[in-house]
Design a protein around this motif. Sequence first.
Motif, PDB file in Angstrom:
ATOM      1  N   ARG A  34       0.925  -1.204  -0.159  1.00 62.69           N
ATOM      2  CA  ARG A  34       0.043  -0.144  -0.092  1.00 62.69           C
ATOM      3  C   ARG A  34       0.594   1.502  -0.389  1.00 62.69           C
ATOM      4  O   ARG A  34       0.746   2.883  -0.590  1.00 62.69           O
ATOM      5  N   TRP A  83      -2.810  23.563  -8.598  1.00 59.28           N
ATOM      6  CA  TRP A  83      -3.178  22.253  -9.266  1.00 59.28           C
ATOM      7  C   TRP A  83      -5.301  21.929  -9.224  1.00 59.28           C
ATOM      8  O   TRP A  83      -5.360  21.655 -10.003  1.00 59.28           O
ATOM      9  N   TRP A  84      -5.623  22.903  -8.156  1.00 58.89           N
ATOM     10  CA  TRP A  84      -6.822  23.380  -8.471  1.00 58.89           C
ATOM     11  C   TRP A  84      -7.530  23.552  -9.658  1.00 58.89           C
ATOM     12  O   TRP A  84      -8.312  22.525  -9.895  1.00 58.89           O
ATOM     13  N   ARG A  88      -5.588  18.782 -11.419  1.00 57.88           N
ATOM     14  CA  ARG A  88      -6.936  17.812 -10.786  1.00 57.88           C
ATOM     15  C   ARG A  88      -8.542  17.528 -12.054  1.00 57.88           C
ATOM     16  O   ARG A  88      -8.198  16.538 -12.333  1.00 57.88           O
ATOM     17  N   ARG A  92      -8.404  14.119 -13.276  1.00 54.13           N
ATOM     18  CA  ARG A  92      -9.449  13.638 -13.442  1.00 54.13           C
ATOM     19  C   ARG A  92     -10.375  12.605 -14.733  1.00 54.13           C
ATOM     20  O   ARG A  92     -10.876  11.618 -14.549  1.00 54.13           O
ATOM     21  N   GLU A 270      -6.811  11.593  -6.532  1.00 48.79           N
ATOM     22  CA  GLU A 270      -6.140  12.383  -6.517  1.00 48.79           C
ATOM     23  C   GLU A 270      -5.620  13.746  -5.278  1.00 48.79           C
ATOM     24  O   GLU A 270      -5.663  14.238  -5.155  1.00 48.79           O
ATOM     25  N   ALA A 271      -5.893  13.050  -4.224  1.00 49.12           N
ATOM     26  CA  ALA A 271      -5.118  13.456  -3.233  1.00 49.12           C
ATOM     27  C   ALA A 271      -4.284  13.578  -2.982  1.00 49.12           C
ATOM     28  O   ALA A 271      -3.069  14.257  -2.409  1.00 49.12           O
ATOM     29  N   ALA A 274      -2.846  17.083  -4.145  1.00 45.27           N
ATOM     30  CA  ALA A 274      -2.382  18.024  -3.040  1.00 45.27           C
ATOM     31  C   ALA A 274      -1.260  17.811  -2.134  1.00 45.27           C
ATOM     32  O   ALA A 274      -0.959  18.892  -1.847  1.00 45.27           O
TER      33      ALA A 274
ATOM     34  N   ARG B   6     -12.241   5.162   4.731  1.00 46.73           N
ATOM     35  CA  ARG B   6     -11.785   6.211   4.528  1.00 46.73           C
ATOM     36  C   ARG B   6     -12.478   6.958   5.232  1.00 46.73           C
ATOM     37  O   ARG B   6     -13.515   7.486   4.412  1.00 46.73           O
ATOM     38  N   ARG B   9     -13.017  13.075   2.870  1.00 46.16           N
ATOM     39  CA  ARG B   9     -12.556  14.405   2.324  1.00 46.16           C
ATOM     40  C   ARG B   9     -12.859  16.260   1.678  1.00 46.16           C
ATOM     41  O   ARG B   9     -14.090  14.904   0.758  1.00 46.16           O
ATOM     42  N   ILE B  11     -11.983  16.817  -0.553  1.00 44.13           N
ATOM     43  CA  ILE B  11     -11.277  17.121  -1.794  1.00 44.13           C
ATOM     44  C   ILE B  11     -12.208  15.612  -3.268  1.00 44.13           C
ATOM     45  O   ILE B  11     -12.582  15.596  -4.120  1.00 44.13           O
ATOM     46  N   ALA B  14     -15.546  17.881  -2.784  1.00 43.91           N
ATOM     47  CA  ALA B  14     -15.761  19.510  -3.752  1.00 43.91           C
ATOM     48  C   ALA B  14     -16.154  19.927  -5.142  1.00 43.91           C
ATOM     49  O   ALA B  14     -17.514  21.014  -4.647  1.00 43.91           O
ATOM     50  N   LEU B  91      -8.012  21.153   1.975  1.00 44.58           N
ATOM     51  CA  LEU B  91      -8.080  20.273   1.329  1.00 44.58           C
ATOM     52  C   LEU B  91      -8.565  18.658   1.711  1.00 44.58           C
ATOM     53  O   LEU B  91      -9.700  18.287   0.415  1.00 44.58           O
ATOM     54  N   SER B  92      -7.305  18.379   1.924  1.00 46.72           N
ATOM     55  CA  SER B  92      -7.394  16.520   1.793  1.00 46.72           C
ATOM     56  C   SER B  92      -7.157  16.192   2.564  1.00 46.72           C
ATOM     57  O   SER B  92      -7.488  14.915   3.374  1.00 46.72           O
TER      58      SER B  92
END
Lengths: 894, 108
Positions: A34, A83-84, A88, A92, A270-271, A274, B6, B9, B11, B14, B91-92
């Motif tokens: 992981r 990035w936002w 992102r 996506r 996607e995180a 971040a 989990r 979040r 994100i 959003a 955000l995350s």
Amino acid sequence: MSFNLLVAVSLLYVGFLFLVAFLAERRAKSGAGRWLRSPMVYTLSLSIYCTAWTFYGAVGYAARSGLEYLTIYLGPTLVLTGWWLVLRKLVRVGRAQRITSIADLISSRFGKSNTLGVIVTLLAVVGTTPYIALQLQSVTLSLEVFAEASPRTIAGPQEGNAFWVAAGLALFTILFGTRNLDANERHHGVITAIAVEAVVKLVALLAVGTFVTWGIAGGVGDVIARIETSPLAEWELHPSRWAGLIFLSAAAVLCLPRMFQVLVVENADEAHLATASWAFPLYMLLMSVFVVPIAVIGLERLPAGSNPDLFVLTVPLSEGRGGLAMLAFLGGLSSATSMVIVAAIALSTMVSNHIVMPLWLSRQRVGSAMVAGDVRYVVLRARRISIGGVLLLGYLYYRFSGGSEALAAIGIISFAGVSQVLPALLGGLFWRGATRSGAIAGLLIGFTIWVWTLFLPSFGAAGPMSASLLAEGPLGLGWLRPEGLFGIDGMDPLVHSLFWSIGLNTLALCTVSILSFPSPLERLQSAQVVNVFDHTVGAQGWARGSAEAEDLLMMAQRILGADEAQDLFRKQAEAQGKVGQLPDTTPEFVSDLERDLSGSVGAATAHAMVGQIVGGSSVLVEDLMRVADEAQQILEYSSQLEEKSEELAHTARQLRDANEKLTALSVQKDAFLSQISHELRTPMTSIRSFSELLREGGLAAPDQARFSLIIHDEAQRLTRLLDDLLDLGVMESAQVSLNLGPARLPDLLDRAIAAAATEGQLTIRREPDREDYELVTDGDRLSQVFINLIANARKYCDSPTPELTITVREDGGDLVVDFVDNGAGIDEKSRAIIFEKFVRLTDTASAGGAGLGLAICQEIMARLGGDVAYLSDRGGAAFRVRIPREASAVAAAG
Amino acid sequence: MSEGKRAARLIDIADEVDAENIPLFLAHQTYKRRRLMDAARLLPLLGLVLMMFPLLWLGPENEPRTATGVIYIFVTWAVLTLAAYLIARRLSGPLPSEPEAGERDDVV
């Protein structure tokens, strides 16, 4: 510091990387790794942005041009911190559409166009090959540094170094880059090894920097002081280059095939983006923070004329720090190899998906995607060959580009080349209106201008462009000079090329997009990409049922591998509630499958392969939409026709009715005229002949009396007939004056029955107790209506025992009087004309009227504000008279 | 895709928070989240302005000093990175499971 030791350590290090990759791959397979997918590994994998060109070259760049080298990192810093806005969405879209490369993204966005895929692939190959050559050169150069420094060199053939490096990299890339055709195209082993390399190169550069700052110089303050006294003290800031290079590096980080691979394709969450948004800028900050100190110390300590590109190695070596130099060498090796590996993977994916597979598919017979050979094997082999090919190209470029002078500048030139994808990428991502034609036009124009103004001139006067061409333009056309397009001279060549290529590229994209019209699939894909945050539903392009599940399974097995494919089909079957069977090939399922396959072989190829199986009866989205359009048009047209034809039928019916009525009337009129002339002549004849008899005299008294009576009767008949005609004429010309007054209905009925002289011929049935109404009307006129109706019944009722039933009731404000006899009634076709003038349904003279009775009734009732109508289904002839209780209003109005 | 359950979040949600047709008045928390996203959007703009600032140092006579440039750029770079870190973390990071006590729903 022995060269052989260096080679041994390098080989050990490479062996270690192989082991890391192998272990990571195994752990990922067992599902235990992981941490392999942690945000930190993701961030470190982005470090392939920092190649050997930046590891060694940044110091050289700084030694030559001061702080300008920072632009190469500031652009990506802006993209990552933003990035936002862009990344992102890019990630996506990449996940939603199972994008495998930047060429796949452009192809997919613009209607799965393989033409675009091919263009972007070629552009990427042309832009990346020199870059790979640059990496090979850096490794060879750094090896040479050690070879020269080592007194007892048993160095291998110098020219061969680059070849063996290239071969080793090809082997590693093929081993770990093409192990599987993962549906997500992720390479755990490679990424982990690259993360390790990222750490090594950062540590190496920090170590050299620390040594220089605190080992040679006396700390930060001293370094600042040394900068002030060095040749670099003045910052030669060129505004156009500063801004242009920041833009260029920002564009490159989005468009470089290898960056797209690690940023988008290998992204698992996607995180992670971040985390990378701050961690990767931090990484680049650390990579570049010691660049100026190393450059300053190098310029200070090393003899004039030393290659500043190798200061990272030569400064520690000249200070006798062999171990540090070796670490630096490993850092440089890491930088070079990680870039080459990822670039080779990205390029081979693009080449195999957009060039080899479409070619292979087009050589197959239609419908043979599931029978001819093992597709999975073909894809893998195509990729392995592509990797070898890409590295071979890089090696050849290195061999034949000659001196290092041309190569040194190639990094930025390469950036400018791949940045030509930027307008199509951003346009496709944010603008629904960007079309395939626009993207093709923009890419071709941008690419051409880049080749003309930057790439070809980069080879110098010895290259394909002669000095005279550079100075005077082709065929003496000055406005086409590669470094002064349209006669605008004096710009920095890079900024000049960047402005014209990206500018005209964008202009072409926008203009052609606005002027062209996209195909349905393009419009579908544009909505899917631009509105990716609103909906991530798949494109539904396949017809139900025509594709055989078995064929699809066989093909999927060949691409995804047997286990994955069977797993996919089993899950789908379970979702459809068909445990233990093959799933139905619903359009959703086929679309899903296509998307999974496109994760392995690219969108365009997957679309084509599924198309082959779904086969002759495949329905593409275009077809569906065209069919839907046509159906809609036909539907509208036919409903219009239907409406019109109904209207026509209605009109025709009305016309036919009118015609029938006219015909009947005409017949009746003829009959009436002959009748009326007969009616008039008969009494006149009688009167004339009997009055002649009387005038001659000599008649007996009884005869005289009898003849006089006949004359009198006949005269009366004439009078009555003329009265009727007069009445009707007056009524019709609305000149009649009504004589309104209170009247009792029973009285009027009594009077009418008496006047109609029905005695002995007609039995009248009445209900006196329900007739007792008072009303305000013209009693004389109304009783005339009653008389006519009663007389009609007397005349025409054909029953042996004629009866007339008169019923009265109140309906709203009106009185309703029904006259129903027990005869045969009036047949249906005659009912329409009974209220017309001159109508008599029978020619029997017994009627004794002129056929004006009902017409008169109708006129009278209209004047009184009521009406008279024929009632069907009452057994005999039935007339209903509707009389308002108060006739005054209508009369007044009349 | 990380395995298992989990915590949600920002994100992840959003797109809902960021929807365009949202009511005029929002819960305090939602409002804050939208402003956080605004910050994420504005950050690169701020960075761009800061990075272009040295271009204004050029005068007709003087050439900027490298030492000044190094200090300025690395300091702003570090500040940008720190700001990106703070925004990205919020955000995350996991969302608070429940609204804080006394949370008002009618704050503009």
